[in-house]
Design a protein around this motif. Sequence first.
Motif, PDB file in Angstrom:
ATOM      1  N   GLU A 113      -7.854  -0.516  -1.369  1.00  0.00           N
ATOM      2  CA  GLU A 113      -9.139  -0.271  -1.956  1.00  0.00           C
ATOM      3  C   GLU A 113      -8.759  -0.903  -2.967  1.00  0.00           C
ATOM      4  OE1 GLU A 113      -8.577   2.376  -0.293  1.00  0.00           O
ATOM      5  OE2 GLU A 113      -8.977   2.480   1.318  1.00  0.00           O
ATOM      6  N   MET A 114      -7.931  -1.327  -3.822  1.00  0.00           N
ATOM      7  CA  MET A 114      -7.669  -1.348  -5.094  1.00  0.00           C
ATOM      8  C   MET A 114      -7.325  -2.838  -5.216  1.00  0.00           C
ATOM      9  SD  MET A 114      -8.604   0.179  -7.318  1.00  0.00           S
ATOM     10  CE  MET A 114      -8.460  -0.117  -8.519  1.00  0.00           C
ATOM     11  N   THR A 171     -11.531   9.954  -1.266  1.00  0.00           N
ATOM     12  CA  THR A 171     -10.201   9.582  -1.725  1.00  0.00           C
ATOM     13  C   THR A 171      -8.919  10.695  -0.965  1.00  0.00           C
ATOM     14  OG1 THR A 171     -10.723  10.516  -3.593  1.00  0.00           O
ATOM     15  CG2 THR A 171     -10.796   8.916  -3.779  1.00  0.00           C
ATOM     16  N   HIS A 224     -10.171   3.983 -11.752  1.00  0.00           N
ATOM     17  CA  HIS A 224     -11.390   2.921 -12.043  1.00  0.00           C
ATOM     18  C   HIS A 224     -12.818   3.048 -12.682  1.00  0.00           C
ATOM     19  CE1 HIS A 224     -11.903  -1.654 -11.905  1.00  0.00           C
ATOM     20  NE2 HIS A 224     -12.780  -1.914 -10.803  1.00  0.00           N
ATOM     21  N   LYS A 272      -4.770   8.321  -4.119  1.00  0.00           N
ATOM     22  CA  LYS A 272      -5.693   6.936  -4.803  1.00  0.00           C
ATOM     23  C   LYS A 272      -5.749   7.626  -5.633  1.00  0.00           C
ATOM     24  CE  LYS A 272      -5.612   5.399  -0.310  1.00  0.00           C
ATOM     25  NZ  LYS A 272      -5.995   4.322   0.493  1.00  0.00           N
ATOM     26  N   ALA A 277      -5.761   5.638  -8.639  1.00  0.00           N
ATOM     27  CA  ALA A 277      -6.256   4.297  -9.168  1.00  0.00           C
ATOM     28  C   ALA A 277      -7.702   4.255  -8.951  1.00  0.00           C
ATOM     29  CB  ALA A 277      -5.706   3.298  -9.315  1.00  0.00           C
ATOM     30  N   ILE A 278      -7.762   3.972  -7.808  1.00  0.00           N
ATOM     31  CA  ILE A 278      -9.649   4.199  -6.926  1.00  0.00           C
ATOM     32  C   ILE A 278     -10.392   5.251  -8.478  1.00  0.00           C
ATOM     33  CG2 ILE A 278     -10.939   4.160  -5.740  1.00  0.00           C
ATOM     34  CD1 ILE A 278      -9.153   4.362  -3.581  1.00  0.00           C
ATOM     35  N   THR A 325       0.750  -0.932   0.022  1.00  0.00           N
ATOM     36  CA  THR A 325      -0.080   0.008   0.018  1.00  0.00           C
ATOM     37  C   THR A 325       0.718   1.250   0.055  1.00  0.00           C
ATOM     38  OG1 THR A 325      -0.006  -0.407   2.487  1.00  0.00           O
ATOM     39  CG2 THR A 325      -2.146  -1.223   0.829  1.00  0.00           C
ATOM     40  N   PRO A 339     -11.379  -5.323  -8.045  1.00  0.00           N
ATOM     41  CA  PRO A 339     -10.777  -4.824  -7.098  1.00  0.00           C
ATOM     42  C   PRO A 339     -11.544  -4.956  -5.603  1.00  0.00           C
ATOM     43  CG  PRO A 339     -10.272  -3.420  -8.806  1.00  0.00           C
ATOM     44  CD  PRO A 339     -10.978  -4.749  -9.744  1.00  0.00           C
ATOM     45  N   PRO A 371      -6.761  -6.697  -5.590  1.00  0.00           N
ATOM     46  CA  PRO A 371      -7.647  -7.466  -5.637  1.00  0.00           C
ATOM     47  C   PRO A 371      -7.998  -8.574  -5.383  1.00  0.00           C
ATOM     48  CG  PRO A 371      -5.167  -8.035  -7.369  1.00  0.00           C
ATOM     49  CD  PRO A 371      -5.606  -7.297  -6.411  1.00  0.00           C
ATOM     50  N   MET A 430       0.589   1.977  -3.586  1.00  0.00           N
ATOM     51  CA  MET A 430      -1.695   1.315  -4.169  1.00  0.00           C
ATOM     52  C   MET A 430      -2.160   1.425  -3.544  1.00  0.00           C
ATOM     53  SD  MET A 430      -2.627  -2.315  -5.918  1.00  0.00           S
ATOM     54  CE  MET A 430      -2.638  -3.219  -4.912  1.00  0.00           C
ATOM     55  N   GLN A 479     -14.387  -2.206  -6.315  1.00  0.00           N
ATOM     56  CA  GLN A 479     -15.285  -2.752  -7.101  1.00  0.00           C
ATOM     57  C   GLN A 479     -16.451  -4.030  -6.022  1.00  0.00           C
ATOM     58  OE1 GLN A 479     -14.105  -3.713 -10.962  1.00  0.00           O
ATOM     59  NE2 GLN A 479     -16.201  -5.078 -11.286  1.00  0.00           N
TER      60      GLN A 479
END
Length: 294
Positions: free
Chosen positions: A31-32, A60, A70, A64, A66-67, A25, A39, A34, A28, A42
């Motif tokens: 929460e992402m 966020t 996504h 974050k 990437a969230i 983390t 993820p 997988p 990354m 999701q």
Amino acid sequence: MENIKRVRKAVIPAAGWGTRFLPATKAMPKEMLPIVDTPTIQYIVKEAVESGIEQICLITSHTKKAIEDHFDRTFELEALLEKGGKTEELRQIREIAEMVQVVTVRQQEAKGLGHAVLCAKAFVGDEPFAVLLGDDVVFSDEKPCLKQLIDVYESTGGSVLGVQTVAHENICKYGCVDGEKIGDRTYTVNDMVEKPRPEEAPTDVAVLGRYIITPEIFEKLENTAPGAGGEIQLTDALRALAKEQSMYAYDFVGRRYDVGDRLGFLQATVEYALRRSDLRDSFGAYLKEIAQTL
Ligand code: UTP
């Protein structure tokens, strides 16, 4: 019940540092992470949508992005998949962006779960709303966990905490409900204790990452002083709210995983893989083989 507004909005706090899952983390969002190929967040958004939620606010932070990406469209990837005739993959990635209306709000500093919820004040307005923690996944093959809580809200009109009974020695890891059982799965909440020592815990009923909350919580959050670690605790504001309004806890049906914890993440990975028709046989056979060597 009359005068009860429908629960249409959900807040998903996802701005914490995720220190229990370092070094993954560091760059990354947890929460992402997988679970099999999807993820964590999701699964949570899907639970909210399947519970009737129409608008979602993700809390966020600057780490974050990437969230946010996504849940957005990715036109280049869509064009590539379309060109390659990968229609199933194309359907899947379009579905994510089209599932529900998602807005994001940045929590500028990770000042605690209570502060993260307070960041959604303008989004929520004067309505009851749901909170789903961004690293808590609940599997239920019947009614989604959040829908179970919404049903209790609609019949009582009070805030509802999602709870389950945990082993007595583990109650020190959770927010603990002090209240009375009033139905098969329902409790009234008189008070709460955050992470009590087992000998001091009033019950073994633990609060587990799902809430329906009335909008009066925002006034309580604004008046909640930072507690442990300088963080504004949601529990403290809920305790203040419970003194003024009826509050309930509901022992939801479902298997809950704390994906922000290493063991919880591994359990989720194994159990979700075993529920998948494309993986159950091959992965199950592999697990049996491995288990014999333990
Ligand atoms: P956690 O306590 O599990 O998150 O909060 P954390 O602080 O990231 O985790 P550790 O203990 O350091 O590993 C539950 C949820 O609330 C969010 C987190 O992202 C997580 O989804 N959260 C927490 C915020 O949005 N803001 C905060 O200031 C704290």
